[in-house]
Design a protein around this motif. Structure first.
Motif, mmCIF file in Angstrom:
data_model
loop_
_atom_site.group_PDB
_atom_site.id
_atom_site.type_symbol
_atom_site.label_atom_id
_atom_site.label_comp_id
_atom_site.label_asym_id
_atom_site.label_seq_id
_atom_site.Cartn_x
_atom_site.Cartn_y
_atom_site.Cartn_z
ATOM 1 N N SER A 85 0.839 -1.210 0.000
ATOM 2 C CA SER A 85 0.000 0.000 0.000
ATOM 3 C C SER A 85 0.868 1.252 0.000
ATOM 4 O O SER A 85 0.513 2.265 -0.608
ATOM 5 N N LEU A 86 2.007 1.162 0.643
ATOM 6 C CA LEU A 86 2.912 2.307 0.704
ATOM 7 C C LEU A 86 3.299 2.777 -0.709
ATOM 8 O O LEU A 86 3.326 3.974 -0.989
ATOM 9 N N LEU A 133 -3.428 0.155 10.476
ATOM 10 C CA LEU A 133 -2.109 -0.225 9.984
ATOM 11 C C LEU A 133 -1.919 0.237 8.535
ATOM 12 O O LEU A 133 -0.907 0.844 8.167
ATOM 13 N N ILE A 134 -2.934 -0.048 7.726
ATOM 14 C CA ILE A 134 -2.833 0.283 6.294
ATOM 15 C C ILE A 134 -2.850 1.804 6.100
ATOM 16 O O ILE A 134 -2.089 2.343 5.297
ATOM 17 N N VAL A 135 -3.710 2.516 6.866
ATOM 18 C CA VAL A 135 -3.729 3.979 6.736
ATOM 19 C C VAL A 135 -2.343 4.534 7.094
ATOM 20 O O VAL A 135 -1.825 5.432 6.420
ATOM 21 N N GLY A 136 -1.738 3.972 8.130
ATOM 22 C CA GLY A 136 -0.379 4.389 8.508
ATOM 23 C C GLY A 136 0.593 4.193 7.354
ATOM 24 O O GLY A 136 1.397 5.071 7.034
ATOM 25 N N ARG A 137 0.496 3.036 6.696
ATOM 26 C CA ARG A 137 1.383 2.750 5.563
ATOM 27 C C ARG A 137 1.131 3.730 4.421
ATOM 28 O O ARG A 137 2.053 4.144 3.730
ATOM 29 N N ILE A 138 -0.146 4.081 4.215
ATOM 30 C CA ILE A 138 -0.463 5.014 3.121
ATOM 31 C C ILE A 138 0.155 6.388 3.418
ATOM 32 O O ILE A 138 0.734 7.026 2.524
ATOM 33 N N LEU A 139 0.058 6.824 4.670
ATOM 34 C CA LEU A 139 0.670 8.115 5.026
ATOM 35 C C LEU A 139 2.188 8.056 4.789
ATOM 36 O O LEU A 139 2.779 8.994 4.240
ATOM 37 N N ALA A 422 9.755 8.667 -14.118
ATOM 38 C CA ALA A 422 10.627 7.556 -13.724
ATOM 39 C C ALA A 422 10.317 7.110 -12.291
ATOM 40 O O ALA A 422 10.170 5.921 -12.013
ATOM 41 N N VAL A 423 10.169 8.093 -11.371
ATOM 42 C CA VAL A 423 9.874 7.756 -9.965
ATOM 43 C C VAL A 423 8.572 6.961 -9.881
ATOM 44 O O VAL A 423 8.493 5.933 -9.216
ATOM 45 N N SER A 424 7.551 7.432 -10.614
ATOM 46 C CA SER A 424 6.267 6.749 -10.455
ATOM 47 C C SER A 424 6.278 5.374 -11.122
ATOM 48 O O SER A 424 5.618 4.458 -10.643
ATOM 49 N N SER A 425 7.061 5.197 -12.195
ATOM 50 C CA SER A 425 7.185 3.853 -12.768
ATOM 51 C C SER A 425 7.840 2.931 -11.749
ATOM 52 O O SER A 425 7.463 1.768 -11.608
ATOM 53 N N ASN A 426 8.831 3.462 -11.042
ATOM 54 C CA ASN A 426 9.484 2.647 -10.017
ATOM 55 C C ASN A 426 8.461 2.211 -8.969
ATOM 56 O O ASN A 426 8.367 1.037 -8.615
ATOM 57 N N MET A 427 7.671 3.184 -8.505
ATOM 58 C CA MET A 427 6.696 2.881 -7.444
ATOM 59 C C MET A 427 5.642 1.882 -7.940
ATOM 60 O O MET A 427 5.245 0.985 -7.216
ATOM 61 N N LEU A 428 5.216 2.069 -9.198
ATOM 62 C CA LEU A 428 4.192 1.170 -9.742
ATOM 63 C C LEU A 428 4.702 -0.271 -9.755
ATOM 64 O O LEU A 428 4.019 -1.190 -9.303
ATOM 65 N N PHE A 429 5.920 -0.439 -10.252
ATOM 66 C CA PHE A 429 6.427 -1.811 -10.350
ATOM 67 C C PHE A 429 6.876 -2.367 -8.998
ATOM 68 O O PHE A 429 6.827 -3.572 -8.782
ATOM 69 N N ALA A 434 5.577 -6.240 -4.994
ATOM 70 C CA ALA A 434 5.261 -6.470 -3.578
ATOM 71 C C ALA A 434 3.906 -7.159 -3.430
ATOM 72 O O ALA A 434 3.734 -8.055 -2.618
ATOM 73 N N GLN A 435 2.942 -6.742 -4.240
ATOM 74 C CA GLN A 435 1.595 -7.290 -4.105
ATOM 75 C C GLN A 435 1.529 -8.719 -4.643
ATOM 76 O O GLN A 435 0.790 -9.536 -4.122
ATOM 77 N N ALA A 436 2.311 -8.994 -5.669
ATOM 78 C CA ALA A 436 2.140 -10.283 -6.346
ATOM 79 C C ALA A 436 3.110 -11.358 -5.880
ATOM 80 O O ALA A 436 2.844 -12.541 -6.064
ATOM 81 N N PHE A 437 4.234 -10.960 -5.272
ATOM 82 C CA PHE A 437 5.297 -11.937 -5.058
ATOM 83 C C PHE A 437 4.871 -13.181 -4.279
ATOM 84 O O PHE A 437 5.105 -14.302 -4.698
#
Ligand code: BGC
Length: 494
Positions: A85-86, A133-139, A422-429, A434-437
Motif C-alpha cells: 500500500s505504501l 495499519l494500512i492507513v499508517g502505511r499510506i501516510l 521515472a519515480v512513479s514507474s518505479n513505485m508502480l512496479f 510487492a503485491q504479487a510476489f
C-alpha cells in the motif's frame, strides 16, 4: 594553476565545501534513510509471530500447520497489502509532489514529506487493527512520494556540478543503510513480546524527525527561487551555498535554464514530443527493469523467504541483516566505479551475476524444496550465499543507476517531469512485485526465480542494444553527444 585561475565552465563553477552543503548531505542522509527504512522494515515485521497473531491470525494458523505448503504459507492478500500500500500511495503522490516542487519549491515539498512520515510512523506503530495499519502505511507512502521527488531534485540542484553524480549515488547509499538499519532493528526487537513490532514501526519516526529538522534548517534551492521569479534571493542563496562571491556565471546559467524551461508550455506536453522519447523510454524502462530483477521480492520478503527455505525466525532475520550489509558495501563500490568503468559495463556485468543467482536459486529450490520438506543446512547456506551474490550485483549497478541515469539524460525543460515519470514507474512496479510476489511464489513455486531470470536476460539485451553510455558526458550535451549519435535513438531526434 589553482581553481580561481581556470576559465569558468559548468564543470568548475567556483565553489567551496560549505557548512550549508554539509547540512544538505545530512538531509540526503535522512531522506534516503527514511525510504530505506520503510523498504527494509516490512519483511521482518510481517514475519514476526506477535504481529501475525494480532493482524493476520489466519497466516499464523497456516504457518503452524506442520504439513503446510512451504511456498504458500504466507500467501495472503491483506498481508501483501500491508507492504505494498505504501508504494501505491507513493505512486499517486509523486505527481502531486512534482507540482508542489514547481509551485512552492523543494523545501516545502521535503517538509510535507517529513510530516507525512511522522504521522505514518505514529499511526502504524499504534495500530489497533488492520485498517489503522494500512492507513499508517499510506501516510508513509505519501511521505515517500514527496521525499523521493523533492530530495533528489533538491540535491542535484545544490550539489556543485562536479559532484553531482557522487551526491546522487549517496542518496542510494543511504537508502541501503536505511534497509540495513531496519533489518538490525527487527533483529533486535524480535525477542520483545508482544510489541516488538511496534518498536520497529515507531523507530521510522527517528529519520523522519531528522528530515523534518533538516527541512526547516535548509533554504530553498537557487533554481527553485529563480523559477518562481525570486531572482535576488536566488543570487544570495547561491553565494551562500557556494561559499564564494563569484557566482555570476553559474547564476546566469540557472537563469538561462529557467528561461528555456518557461518557453516550453507544459513540461508534460513537452515530454510527449518525439524527441523526448529516447530519455523517457530509457528512464521508464530502467525503473521497470530495476524492479523486475526481483530485488524487492528479496528485500521485502528476505526474512519470509529464509523462513520458507527452513531457517527459524532468528536465522532468517540474521540472514536478512547479512544481505543488508552486502547491499551497503556493494553500493560503495558503485560510487567509486561508476565514473571509471561506465554505466553500461556495470549494468551488463550485474545482469550476468544476477541471472546466474536467480537460476541457481531456482534450481536448488526446484530440486530440493518440496512443498512440505525443508532444505538441509548446507543447501540453505548456499541459497543465502546466492541471495548475497544477487544483491551484490544489483547494488553496484541497477540499484543506483536506475536512479542516476534518468536524472542525467533529460534536457532541463523536461527534467523534473521526466524524473517524476521515472519515480512513479518505479513505485508502480515496486507495488506490483510487492503485491504479487507471495501469491506468485505460491503458484509458480521455485519457477518464480526463473521468471525473474528471464527478465534479467531481456535486460541484458536492452543494455547491449538500446542503452547509450553517458559516462563523462556533460548533462547539457546529451542530445548532441548521445541521442543523435545512437543508431536507434537518432531516428527520434530532429
Ligand atoms: C530500489 C528499491 C530497492 C533498493 C534496494 C533501490 O534502488 O529502487 O526498490 O529496494 O534499491 O537497495
Amino acid at each position: 594553476m589553482d581553481d580561481s585561475e581556470k576559465p569558468i565552465s559548468p564543470q568548475n563553477f567556483p565553489s567551496k565545501l560549505t557548512f550549508y552543503v554539509a547540512i544538505c548531505w545530512f538531509l540526503a542522509a535522512f531522506g534516503g534513510l527514511m525510504f530505506g527504512y520503510d523498504i527494509g522494515i516490512s519483511g521482518g515485521v510481517t514475519a514476526m509471530d506477535d504481529f501475525q497473531i494480532k493482524f493476520f491470525p489466519k497466516v499464523y494458523e497456516r504457518k503452524l500447520h506442520a504439513k503446510e505448503d512451504n511456498y504458500c504459507k504466507y500467501d495472503d492478500q491483506n498481508l501483501q497489502l500491508f507492504t505494498s500500500s505504501l508504494y501505491l500511495a507513493a505512486l499517486v503522490s509523486s505527481f502531486a509532489a512534482s507540482k508542489a516542487c514547481e509551485l512552492f519549491g523543494r523545501k516545502p515539498t521535503i517538509l510535507i514529506a517529513s510530516v507525512f512520515f511522522i504521522a505514518g510512523a505514529a499511526l502504524s506503530a499504534a495500530a489497533m487493527d488492520v485498517a489503522m495499519l494500512i492507513v499508517g502505511r499510506i501516510l508513509l507512502g505519501v511521505g515517500v512520494g514527496f521525499g523521493n521527488e523533492g530530495v533528489p531534485l533538491f540535491l542535484s540542484e545544490i550539489a556543485p556540478v562536479k559532484h553531482r553524480g557522487a551526491v546522487n549515488i549517496l542518496f542510494q547509499l543511504f537508502v541501503t543503510i536505511g534497509i540495513l538499519f531496519a533489518n538490525l532493528v527487527n533483529f533486535a526487537v524480535s525477542k520483545i513480546h508482544p510489541y516488538g513490532w511496534r518498536i520497529s514501526l515507531a523507530i521510522a519516526g527517528a529519520p523522519a524527525a531528522g528530515l523534518f529538522i533538516g527541512s526547516i534548517v535548509i533554504s530553498e534551492t537557487p533554481t527553485s527561487l529563480v523559477e518562481r521569479n525570486k531572482l535576488e534571493q536566488g543570487h544570495k542563496t547561491l553565494k551562500k551555498i557556494r561559499g564564494v562571491d563569484n557566482v555570476d556565471a553559474e547564476f546566469n546559467q540557472i537563469k538561462a535554464a529557467c528561461e528555456a524551461a518557461k518557453q516550453a508550455k507544459s513540461p508534460f506536453k513537452e515530454l510527449m514530443k518525439k524527441s523526448s522519447f529516447p530519455p523517457l523510454i530509457i528512464g521508464i524502462l530502467l525503473q521497470v527493469f530495476q524492479q523486475m530483477t526481483g530485488i524487492n521480492a528479496i528485500m521485502f520478503y528476505a526474512p519470509v523467504l529464509f523462513q520458507t527455505v527452513g531457517f527459524k525466525n532468528d536465522g532468517s532475520l540474521l540472514s536478512a541483516v547479512i544481505t543488508g550489509v552486502v547491499n551497503v558495501v556493494s553500493t560503495v563500490v558503485s560510487v567509486v566505479a561508476v565514473d571509471k568503468v561506465g554505466r553500461k559495463a556495470l549494468l551488463l556485468e550485474a545482469c550476468v551475476q544476477m541471472f546466474i543467482s536467480q537460476m541457481a536459486i531456482g534450481f536448488i529450490l526446484h530440486l530440493n524444496l518440496t512443498a512440505t520438506g525443508s532444505l538441509t543446512k548446507v543447501e540453505a547456506g548456499v541459497v543465502v550465499f546466492l541471495v548475497c551474490f544477487f544483491v551484490m550485483g544489483f547494488a553496484w549497478s541497477w540499484g543506483p543507476l536506475g536512479w542516476l541515469i534518468p536524472s542525467e539524460t533529460f534536457p532541463v525543460e523536461t527534467r523534473a517531469a521526466g524524473f517524476a515519470c521515472a519515480v512513479s514507474s518505479n513505485m508502480l512496479f515496486t507495488f506490483i512485485v510487492a503485491q504479487a510476489f507471495l501469491s506468485m511464489m505460491c503458484h509458480l513455486k521455485a519457477y518464480i526465480f526463473f521468471f525473474f531470470a528471464a527478465w534479467i536476460f531481456v535486460m541484458g539485451l536492452f543494455v547491449v542494444f538500446l542503452l547509450p553510455e553517458t559516462k563523462g558526458v556533460p548533462i547539457d550535451a546529451m542530445n548532441e553527444r548521445v541521442w543523435k549519435k545512437h543508431p536507434v535513438w537518432k531516428k527520434f531526434m530532429d
